[in-house]
Design an enzyme around this catalytic site. Structure first.
Site, PDB file in Angstrom:
ATOM      1  N   SER A 125      -9.459  -2.953 -18.089  1.00 15.32           N
ATOM      2  CA  SER A 125     -10.570  -3.688 -17.491  1.00 15.32           C
ATOM      3  C   SER A 125     -10.754  -3.434 -16.008  1.00 15.32           C
ATOM      4  O   SER A 125     -11.806  -3.749 -15.454  1.00 15.32           O
ATOM      5  CB  SER A 125     -10.347  -5.194 -17.693  1.00 15.32           C
ATOM      6  OG  SER A 125      -9.245  -5.639 -16.926  1.00 15.32           O
ATOM      7  N   CYS A 143      29.477 -14.118 -29.589  1.00 12.14           N
ATOM      8  CA  CYS A 143      28.205 -14.448 -28.950  1.00 12.14           C
ATOM      9  C   CYS A 143      28.126 -15.899 -28.477  1.00 12.14           C
ATOM     10  O   CYS A 143      28.658 -16.249 -27.436  1.00 12.14           O
ATOM     11  CB  CYS A 143      27.058 -14.106 -29.889  1.00 12.14           C
ATOM     12  SG  CYS A 143      25.455 -13.980 -29.023  1.00 12.14           S
TER      13      CYS A 143
END
Length: 708
Positions: A359, A175
């Site tokens: 909303s 990594c």
């Protein structure tokens, strides 16, 4: 015909501390690799524990259970005949290391500890592990007795070495080591290592994959070789989504690439490669000179051949051809990454679905559309026969295996697991109510439409009875303090109502369990603190909390066409507004007017503050160059000072921010990604005074230039 080998790399959806599940997924990947003829298989970083164990890596139990899982793999006859590169934590001489364990036919050949740690941004590896600093050095590691009984070995090599098979040589890179300036793959390649494995735990951020792929290709572009990249995928129990994309690269060219986003748990990527291609690539004079003087690694002998003579004698078997790299657009990344993350969270939390306060604005619209994308992915995976997805979908939908239920329609599945609610007041417009309703119908959610004026009035009445004072909106003659307080009453009551409905709607529908409440505050609003603390932005999880308003708008435009959702166009055309103040003939509340800055400007502030590491003064000087074509220098100074003032006074809100999908490099998460204080001297007196002095200098210079 050369020397043909078949190799396999994996993306596994491992889950922190899910040792049983992690073992099953690891074994499944090994079986698939063997079925495809692979003689070498690598998996992601820390695959046996899950990458995201965090402080559990400090616990002895984590190491004990890792050895128990490894013992199961070593004793499994199905894992024989293939060289395995497995990831787990190992304690050596009372020091904790992040390791790769190389296994062959029930024996451990090498334990290779990680030498460079990821320790910035989202990563804290130095908190849990120590890097191995003895390069090209090995020591003897005494195996636990439970492993000695399985392998018959007492000690194994521990440290920086390589594996020598009958026909090639294999080295390990882990990594972060790929991202370091002097990466191990350089020394490995010069010492004749032909195959380099990289097991990773790399998370998704928008537009990040290109950087990772460039580094993977570069690892063998100059030195030649075969590079196997494995990566974790899935949420692993945290804000991060590990985005897979396992890859096999030969001499800087991609021959196999896995999916970046998928909801399947196990993906194995294989390729057939000719070792002679590596050897031919390395016939370079300057490389030969450097290689002849390169220091050597200890070679651990493996009684194993990667190449198969049967392949070489079969003219029908050919090396895997080169593949063009595939990248998703940012809009596609938004539609897929958060959707996969939501699915992992939903199925693993054992809840009955999602609840979203809808909303009628673009943020909650984007959240709802991501849920719709998740439903599409689930239906697609079920259609492909993925047994795990089918089982998870049945559980979430409240069905049993005996029912035979398989989701075949995204809207039907959404109606079972997705619940939306429009919480209107007298300050809400008919347009937002209608948009919310039509979007819910398009997606298929179970939709509730309500007015909460009586609840708001009751709260205001309580305050008046206790204090004898009545607060008024600014439009009705009230002060700014009254105006803000009345807005916050509505916002906070919406949070309370959301959790009531999330707990009781499944009961209303005759189903067990409760719902996860979704938040929909974007990264720019979080950065400035433009939301009410403990309002409906306070939720269980937030899929858009790391995505900018600008990217969300582009995502909605993409989804309108790709998902065939014409209703989304009306959300793009709408002015962003909280609808918490009365609408009059001369006034409609606007988010950007309230903030004193545009969403695009907020994105720029966020990147300069976090990515470019700018304080107020350096941000101002950079923006003078970037914005001078459209704003006067004094206006830029005002905007910078306004941003830092509101950022400072609202920083405390980050301590209670809803856990959000991490998608942006300037996320303001407190003490998780963005390690800054939450109590500031918001006057920034020294910094702002320097900005003001610089404004005067620049204005003077500009005036003199005009005279000339």
């Amino acid at each position: 015909m050369g020397h043909l080998i078949t190799v396999a790399t994996c993306s596994l959806n491992q889950w922190a501390l899910d040792f049983k599940g992690n073992l099953e997924r690891t074994l499944k990947s090994i079986r698939i690799a063997k079925q495809r003829g692979a003689t070498l298989r690598i998996g992601p970083e820390l695959e046996l524990t899950g990458y995201g164990c965090a402080d559990h890596f400090l616990e002895g139990d984590t190491y004990l259970h890792s050895w128990e899982v490894l013992g199961q793999i070593l004793g499994d006859k199905e894992t024989e005949g293939i060289l395995l590169d497995l990831g787990m934590p190992v304690m050596h001489k009372n020091v904790k290391y992040n390791c790769r364990v190389i296994v062959l036919n029930g024996k451990i050949l090498l334990i290779r500890p990680k030498m460079f740690m990821a320790n910035d941004g989202n990563y804290r590896e130095l908190r849990w592990f120590t890097p191995w600093g003895k390069h090209r050095v090995t020591e003897e590691y005494f195996l636990p007795r439970m492993i000695q009984k399985v392998t018959g070995q007492k000690t194994v090599p521990f440290g920086d070495a390589v594996i020598s098979t009958h026909d090639s040589c294999i080295g390990v890179e882990m990594c972060e080591e790929l991202f370091t300036p002097n990466s191990p793959h350089i020394g490995l390649s010069l010492d004749g290592v032909e195959i380099i494995t990289n097991s990773s735990g790399s998370h998704h951020e928008l537009r990040k994959l290109q950087t990772r792929v460039d580094l993977i290709k570069e690892a063998t572009l100059k030195s030649g070789g075969i590079y196997l990249y494995a990566n974790q995928k899935g949420c692993d129990g945290d804000r991060l989504y590990y985005d897979g994309c396992a890859m096999i690269v030969v001499n800087g060219q991609v021959v196999a690439q896995g999916a970046q986003f998928s909801i399947g748990d196990v993906e194995v990527v294989t390729a057939t490669i000719d070792l002679e291609d590596v050897r031919a690539f390395r016939t370079n004079c300057s490389r030969g000179i450097q290689a002849s003087t390169a220091p050597s690694f200890r070679r651990i002998e493996a009684d194993h051949a990667l190449s198969d003579g049967r392949l070489e004698d079969n003219p029908a078997v050919r090396p895997t051809t080169l593949k063009p790299i595939f990248y998703h657009t940012p809009e596609e990344e938004i539609s897929l990454g958060p959707a996969c993350w939501l699915w992992d969270y939903l199925r693993r939390s054992k809840t009955s679905g999602f609840f979203l306060p809808l909303s009628g604005g673009i943020d909650s619209c984007a959240t709802a559309t991501i849920v719709a994308s998740m439903c599409r992915l689930v239906v697609k995976s079920c259609g492909q026969g993925d047994e795990q997805t089918i089982a998870d979908a049945r559980h979430v939908a409240g069905e049993t295996a005996e029912s035979g239920y398989i989701p075949t329609d995204p809207q039907e599945f959404a109606h079972r697991i997705f619940h939306t609610c429009y919480m209107g007041t007298k300050n809400s417009s008919g347009e937002t109510r209608a948009r919310a309703k039509e979007l819910a119908e398009t997606i298929g959610s179970y939709h509730v439409d309500l007015n909460m004026d009586t609840v708001v009035a009751a709260m205001q009445m309580l305050f008046s009875l206790v204090t004898g004072k009545t607060a008024n909106f600014r439009a009705h003659g009230g002060s700014n303090v009254e105006n803000l307080a009345l807005q916050n009453i509505q916002a906070r009551l919406r949070m309370v109502i959301a959790y009531v409905f999330a707990q009781l709607l499944p009961w209303v529908r005759g189903r067990p369990g409760s719902l996860l409440v979704l938040g929909s505050a974007n990264v720019d609003e979080c950065l400035r603190g433009y939301f009410t603390k403990y309002d409906c932005s306070s939720a269980d999880i937030n899929p858009i909390g790391g995505i900018s308003k600008s990217d969300l708008r582009r995502f909605i435009a993409y989804a309108q066409l790709s998902f065939n959702m014409p209703i989304l166009e009306s959300f793009l055309d709408a002015t962003p507004t909280a609808e918490l103040e009365p609408i009059t003939e001369t006034y409609v509340q606007s988010d950007e007017v309230d903030m004193g800055m545009t969403y695009d400007e907020l994105t720029e502030f966020g990147r300069l503050r976090k990515v470019q590491k700018c304080g107020p003064y350096s941000m101002f000087t950079k923006l003078v160059h970037l914005w001078s074509d459209r704003l006067e220098v004094a206006e830029i100074a005002v905007k910078v000072k306004r941003f830092f003032f509101y950022y400072s006074i609202n920083r405390h809100k980050m301590t209670t921010l809803t856990p959000a999908y991490h998608a942006e490099s300037y996320s303001p998460d407190d003490n998780r990604f963005d390690l800054r204080p939450f109590l500031y001297n918001a006057s920034w007196a020294w910094q702002f005074e320097k900005i003001d002095r610089t404004v005067l200098v620049i204005q003077k210079e500009q005036a003199e230039l005009k005279k000339d």
